[in-house]
Design a protein around this motif. Sequence first.
Motif, mmCIF file in Angstrom:
data_model
loop_
_atom_site.group_PDB
_atom_site.id
_atom_site.type_symbol
_atom_site.label_atom_id
_atom_site.label_comp_id
_atom_site.label_asym_id
_atom_site.label_seq_id
_atom_site.Cartn_x
_atom_site.Cartn_y
_atom_site.Cartn_z
ATOM 1 N N LYS A 1 0.823 -1.219 0.000
ATOM 2 C CA LYS A 1 0.000 0.000 0.000
ATOM 3 C C LYS A 1 0.855 1.266 0.000
ATOM 4 O O LYS A 1 0.366 2.335 -0.357
ATOM 5 N N LEU A 2 2.120 1.158 0.411
ATOM 6 C CA LEU A 2 3.013 2.317 0.459
ATOM 7 C C LEU A 2 3.838 2.472 -0.819
ATOM 8 O O LEU A 2 4.528 3.477 -0.986
ATOM 9 N N CYS A 3 3.766 1.483 -1.696
ATOM 10 C CA CYS A 3 4.563 1.520 -2.926
ATOM 11 C C CYS A 3 3.735 2.051 -4.092
ATOM 12 O O CYS A 3 2.515 1.869 -4.138
ATOM 13 N N ASP A 4 4.424 2.697 -5.027
ATOM 14 C CA ASP A 4 3.776 3.239 -6.210
ATOM 15 C C ASP A 4 3.465 2.162 -7.242
ATOM 16 O O ASP A 4 2.659 2.381 -8.148
ATOM 17 N N GLU A 5 4.116 1.025 -7.126
ATOM 18 C CA GLU A 5 3.831 -0.152 -7.937
ATOM 19 C C GLU A 5 4.175 -1.367 -7.083
ATOM 20 O O GLU A 5 4.885 -1.231 -6.091
ATOM 21 N N PRO A 6 3.667 -2.546 -7.418
ATOM 22 C CA PRO A 6 3.910 -3.704 -6.558
ATOM 23 C C PRO A 6 5.407 -3.963 -6.372
ATOM 24 O O PRO A 6 6.183 -3.884 -7.330
ATOM 25 N N PRO A 7 5.830 -4.255 -5.129
ATOM 26 C CA PRO A 7 7.238 -4.583 -4.899
ATOM 27 C C PRO A 7 7.613 -5.865 -5.631
ATOM 28 O O PRO A 7 6.772 -6.737 -5.851
ATOM 29 N N LYS A 8 8.882 -5.956 -6.004
ATOM 30 C CA LYS A 8 9.403 -7.168 -6.643
ATOM 31 C C LYS A 8 10.295 -7.883 -5.640
ATOM 32 O O LYS A 8 11.091 -7.247 -4.949
ATOM 33 N N PHE A 9 10.166 -9.187 -5.581
ATOM 34 C CA PHE A 9 10.938 -9.998 -4.649
ATOM 35 C C PHE A 9 11.913 -10.871 -5.431
ATOM 36 O O PHE A 9 11.541 -11.490 -6.423
ATOM 37 N N TYR A 10 13.157 -10.896 -4.963
ATOM 38 C CA TYR A 10 14.191 -11.733 -5.548
ATOM 39 C C TYR A 10 14.708 -12.657 -4.460
ATOM 40 O O TYR A 10 15.015 -12.207 -3.354
ATOM 41 N N ASN A 11 14.818 -13.936 -4.761
ATOM 42 C CA ASN A 11 15.283 -14.939 -3.807
ATOM 43 C C ASN A 11 16.611 -15.499 -4.287
ATOM 44 O O ASN A 11 16.679 -16.116 -5.355
ATOM 45 N N LEU A 12 17.667 -15.278 -3.496
ATOM 46 C CA LEU A 12 19.019 -15.590 -3.941
ATOM 47 C C LEU A 12 19.739 -16.542 -2.985
ATOM 48 O O LEU A 12 19.828 -16.274 -1.785
ATOM 49 N N ASP A 13 20.246 -17.646 -3.525
ATOM 50 C CA ASP A 13 21.123 -18.527 -2.756
ATOM 51 C C ASP A 13 22.524 -17.928 -2.781
ATOM 52 O O ASP A 13 23.042 -17.593 -3.849
ATOM 53 N N VAL A 14 23.132 -17.788 -1.616
ATOM 54 C CA VAL A 14 24.481 -17.241 -1.523
ATOM 55 C C VAL A 14 25.467 -18.314 -1.976
ATOM 56 O O VAL A 14 25.465 -19.423 -1.461
ATOM 57 N N ARG A 15 26.297 -17.958 -2.929
ATOM 58 C CA ARG A 15 27.324 -18.879 -3.429
ATOM 59 C C ARG A 15 28.684 -18.574 -2.831
ATOM 60 O O ARG A 15 29.480 -19.468 -2.605
ATOM 61 N N GLU A 16 28.944 -17.286 -2.584
ATOM 62 C CA GLU A 16 30.243 -16.916 -2.049
ATOM 63 C C GLU A 16 30.131 -15.536 -1.415
ATOM 64 O O GLU A 16 29.395 -14.679 -1.895
ATOM 65 N N VAL A 17 30.864 -15.335 -0.345
ATOM 66 C CA VAL A 17 31.000 -14.033 0.300
ATOM 67 C C VAL A 17 32.484 -13.792 0.468
ATOM 68 O O VAL A 17 33.213 -14.691 0.891
ATOM 69 N N TRP A 18 32.940 -12.620 0.122
ATOM 70 C CA TRP A 18 34.351 -12.310 0.289
ATOM 71 C C TRP A 18 34.510 -10.960 0.963
ATOM 72 O O TRP A 18 33.647 -10.101 0.878
ATOM 73 N N GLU A 19 35.641 -10.844 1.651
ATOM 74 C CA GLU A 19 36.025 -9.591 2.273
ATOM 75 C C GLU A 19 37.483 -9.362 1.943
ATOM 76 O O GLU A 19 38.285 -10.299 1.990
ATOM 77 N N PRO A 20 37.868 -8.143 1.595
ATOM 78 C CA PRO A 20 39.268 -7.873 1.330
ATOM 79 C C PRO A 20 40.122 -8.195 2.561
ATOM 80 O O PRO A 20 39.675 -7.998 3.699
ATOM 81 N N GLN A 21 41.316 -8.686 2.340
ATOM 82 C CA GLN A 21 42.224 -9.005 3.438
ATOM 83 C C GLN A 21 42.431 -7.807 4.353
ATOM 84 O O GLN A 21 42.544 -7.955 5.558
#
Length: 105
Positions: A82-102
């Motif tokens: 009700k607060l959005c100007d158009e219906p929100p879109k949902f994306y469902n993502l499986d995490v494959r990798e996370v990295w952080e700089p050393q």
Amino acid sequence: MAGFIQIIEMHTSRMDEVEALGKEIRARLDDGRPSSPLRGTIAADRDRPGVYFNLVEFASYEAAMENSSRPETGEFAARLGKLCDEPPKFYNLDVREVWEPQSQR
């Protein structure tokens, strides 16, 4: 690394109200259950005014689906729509990798 991220893309001119709704619902969902979100990030698209993303991290797909079945989550989705100007879109993502700089460790 296992994990799951749900992204909600929102087009809204009422972001202050969306953020207030998010804070209200988060307070109710942050109860230590295994299905509770691990972290959330809200971001504004610099190239498209009025477009925002809510990135919500979970331990697993199963935890996210359990969270999605909670009444609070259903209430959030209905009120968000009700607060959005158009219906929100949902994306469902499986995490494959996370990295952080050393240098950040």
